[in-house]
Design an enzyme around this catalytic site. Structure first.
Site, short mmCIF file in Angstrom:
data_model
loop_
_atom_site.label_atom_id
_atom_site.label_comp_id
_atom_site.label_asym_id
_atom_site.label_seq_id
_atom_site.Cartn_x
_atom_site.Cartn_y
_atom_site.Cartn_z
N MET A 85 -11.34 0.54 5.71
CA MET A 85 -11.48 -0.82 5.17
C MET A 85 -11.81 -1.83 6.27
O MET A 85 -12.63 -2.73 6.08
CB MET A 85 -10.18 -1.24 4.47
CG MET A 85 -9.77 -0.35 3.33
SD MET A 85 -10.96 -0.34 1.99
CE MET A 85 -10.45 -1.78 1.08
N LYS A 101 0.21 -6.79 -5.40
CA LYS A 101 -0.51 -5.54 -5.09
C LYS A 101 0.34 -4.32 -5.48
O LYS A 101 -0.15 -3.37 -6.08
CB LYS A 101 -0.84 -5.52 -3.59
CG LYS A 101 -1.37 -4.21 -3.07
CD LYS A 101 -2.74 -3.87 -3.59
CE LYS A 101 -3.18 -2.49 -3.09
NZ LYS A 101 -4.39 -2.03 -3.74
N ASN A 107 -0.56 -1.61 -8.47
CA ASN A 107 -0.73 -0.18 -8.22
C ASN A 107 0.33 0.66 -8.93
O ASN A 107 0.06 1.79 -9.33
CB ASN A 107 -0.72 0.11 -6.71
CG ASN A 107 -2.04 -0.31 -6.09
OD1 ASN A 107 -2.74 -1.16 -6.64
ND2 ASN A 107 -2.39 0.25 -4.96
N TYR A 108 1.51 0.08 -9.11
CA TYR A 108 2.59 0.77 -9.84
C TYR A 108 2.11 1.11 -11.26
O TYR A 108 2.18 2.27 -11.70
CB TYR A 108 3.80 -0.17 -9.88
CG TYR A 108 4.94 0.27 -10.75
CD1 TYR A 108 5.71 1.37 -10.42
CD2 TYR A 108 5.26 -0.43 -11.91
CE1 TYR A 108 6.78 1.76 -11.21
CE2 TYR A 108 6.32 -0.05 -12.70
CZ TYR A 108 7.07 1.05 -12.35
OH TYR A 108 8.12 1.43 -13.14
N SER A 113 -1.00 0.98 -12.42
CA SER A 113 -2.23 1.76 -12.38
C SER A 113 -1.93 3.24 -12.10
O SER A 113 -2.54 4.14 -12.69
CB SER A 113 -3.12 1.15 -11.29
OG SER A 113 -4.34 1.79 -11.26
P1 NAD Z 1 -7.43 3.87 7.53
O1 NAD Z 1 -6.38 4.87 7.88
O2 NAD Z 1 -8.81 4.32 7.29
O3 NAD Z 1 -7.50 2.75 8.67
C1 NAD Z 1 -6.37 2.27 9.35
C2 NAD Z 1 -6.76 2.07 10.78
O4 NAD Z 1 -5.62 1.56 11.48
C3 NAD Z 1 -7.16 3.38 11.49
O5 NAD Z 1 -8.44 3.24 12.07
C4 NAD Z 1 -6.06 3.57 12.52
O6 NAD Z 1 -6.53 4.19 13.72
C5 NAD Z 1 -5.63 2.15 12.77
N1 NAD Z 1 -4.30 2.04 13.35
C6 NAD Z 1 -3.16 2.70 13.04
N2 NAD Z 1 -2.15 2.32 13.83
C7 NAD Z 1 -2.67 1.39 14.67
C8 NAD Z 1 -2.12 0.62 15.72
N3 NAD Z 1 -0.85 0.74 16.08
N4 NAD Z 1 -2.93 -0.23 16.37
C9 NAD Z 1 -4.24 -0.36 16.04
N5 NAD Z 1 -4.81 0.35 15.04
C10 NAD Z 1 -4.04 1.21 14.37
O7 NAD Z 1 -6.86 3.07 6.28
P2 NAD Z 1 -7.71 2.14 5.28
O8 NAD Z 1 -8.27 2.97 4.17
O9 NAD Z 1 -8.59 1.24 6.04
O10 NAD Z 1 -6.52 1.30 4.61
C11 NAD Z 1 -5.89 0.21 5.28
C12 NAD Z 1 -4.94 -0.44 4.31
O11 NAD Z 1 -5.65 -0.90 3.16
C13 NAD Z 1 -3.84 0.51 3.81
O12 NAD Z 1 -2.62 -0.17 3.72
C14 NAD Z 1 -4.37 0.91 2.44
O13 NAD Z 1 -3.31 1.26 1.55
C15 NAD Z 1 -5.07 -0.35 1.99
N6 NAD Z 1 -6.15 -0.15 1.00
C16 NAD Z 1 -7.06 0.85 1.18
C17 NAD Z 1 -8.07 1.03 0.23
C18 NAD Z 1 -9.11 2.12 0.38
O14 NAD Z 1 -9.90 2.32 -0.56
N7 NAD Z 1 -9.20 2.82 1.51
C19 NAD Z 1 -8.12 0.19 -0.91
C20 NAD Z 1 -7.19 -0.83 -1.04
C21 NAD Z 1 -6.21 -0.99 -0.07
#
Ligand code: NAD
Length: 291
Positions: free
Chosen positions: A12, A168, A172-173, A175
């Site tokens: 994201m 949020k 999601n709960y 959904s």
């Molecule tokens: P992801 O795992 O792809 O990305 C998270 C990033 O954070 C990774 O690149 C990781 O290396 C980095 N990270 C972890 N610890 C770190 C730290 N200490 N310092 C710096 N970087 C760090 O996850 P995502 O899919 O991007 O999701 C992020 C958030 O968004 C989550 O909470 C997820 O639930 C939410 N979300 C995701 C989606 C989706 O479709 N992927 C949709 C809605 C919400």
């Protein structure tokens, strides 16, 4: 142009930070994965060697990390470097009580925060059309808005600090439960010989597919009218037909069984002759929200 720090350049974070760059902002990113940093550079961003380095001099700081533990850990490493004039926009999906903890630790240093988790998928992150559920004091939301508008549409003001995070989780709960219930119903429909496409078509036109909030609830329980449009005893009877059938044909229906037991509790409480939406009135009362 605003100096932005973006921490968490994953699925994201990469498209979101890219949209901020395309909107003309200078975005300094940090992630623990080199591949993420490389991608951010390729997108025209700057990279930092740590979260503390990224936030130094940043006017707006985004976090988009996997779970609350990561958000708290990152904040602990960089909070001393965040200017009191900065705004933190926390967009990860995390436990609402952790959102409150993060806000409180920032507030101790007079740093403002908006919680703004997102709905939809990474595809919407690329097109800047995420559903953003924002929580914060009005002044802070106003400050966040020009940046959130780059990332999402619609942006919903959820009514106060911490409420974006709460919205949020609630979204999601429900959904998630609909996902499992849908899987159960479609599996059962196939096993009992129904054409799946036909079953989907039929259920898409009823409360089964449309959900109850916009169909059955508005004219009944949301109006405090529990007179039966569809009696809970019948809902219980029909649920029994389905779970018995599932048992007979060997389909696992944990959600179906649980639903039946909630109806049974409602019957024990004397709601059998009321509308089936009275389960909501029952649960509200159990939660201390009044009759
Ligand atoms: P992801 O795992 O792809 O990305 C998270 C990033 O954070 C990774 O690149 C990781 O290396 C980095 N990270 C972890 N610890 C770190 C730290 N200490 N310092 C710096 N970087 C760090 O996850 P995502 O899919 O991007 O999701 C992020 C958030 O968004 C989550 O909470 C997820 O639930 C939410 N979300 C995701 C989606 C989706 O479709 N992927 C949709 C809605 C919400």
């Amino acid at each position: 142009m605003t100096n932005i720090a973006f921490i968490g350049l994953g699925t994201m974070g990469i498209p979101m930070s890219h949209n901020l760059i395309k909107a003309g902002h200078q975005v300094t990113g940090f992630d623990i994965q080199q591949a993420s940093l490389d991608k951010h550079l390729e997108n025209g961003g700057k990279v930092a060697g740590s979260a503390a380095e990224a936030v130094e001099g940043a006017e707006v700081i985004f976090t988009m990390l996997p779970i609350g533990k990561h958000v708290k850990e990152v904040m602990a490493t960089c909070i001393d470097k965040i200017s009191t004039d900065s705004l933190v926009i926390e967009m990860s999906t995390i436990h609402p009580l952790e959102t409150d903890e993060v806000r409180a630790s920032l507030a101790e240093r007079d740093i403002a925060m908006v919680d703004a988790p997102v709905g939809k998928t990474s595809e919407h992150a690329y097109t800047g059309t995420l559903l953003i559920m924002a929580g914060g004091e009005k002044d802070n939301l106003d400050r966040a808005m020009p940046y959130l508008e780059v990332l999402g549409n619609p942006i919903i003001d959820c009514g106060g600090a911490g409420r974006g995070s709460r919205m949020k989780v609630i979204n999601n709960y429900l959904s998630n439960m609909i996902n499992v219930a849908t899987a159960e119903a479609l599996t059962l429909s196939e096993v009992i010989g129904l054409d799946r496409d036909l079953a989907i078509e039929v259920m898409s036109g009823t409360a089964a597919g449309k959900g109850h909030m916009t169909t059955t609830y508005p004219n009944k329980v949301l109006k405090n009218d529990l007179s039966p449009a569809f009696m809970l005893d019948f809902a219980h009877k029909d649920q029994g037909l389905a779970v018995d059938l599932a048992k007979a044909v060997g389909v696992n229906t944990p959600m179906g069984n649980l639903t039946q037991s909630v109806y049974e509790t409602a019957q024990e409480k004397g709601l059998g002759k009321k509308d089936w939406t009275s389960v909501y009135a029952m649960l509200r009362e159990e939660a201390g929200l009044g009759a």
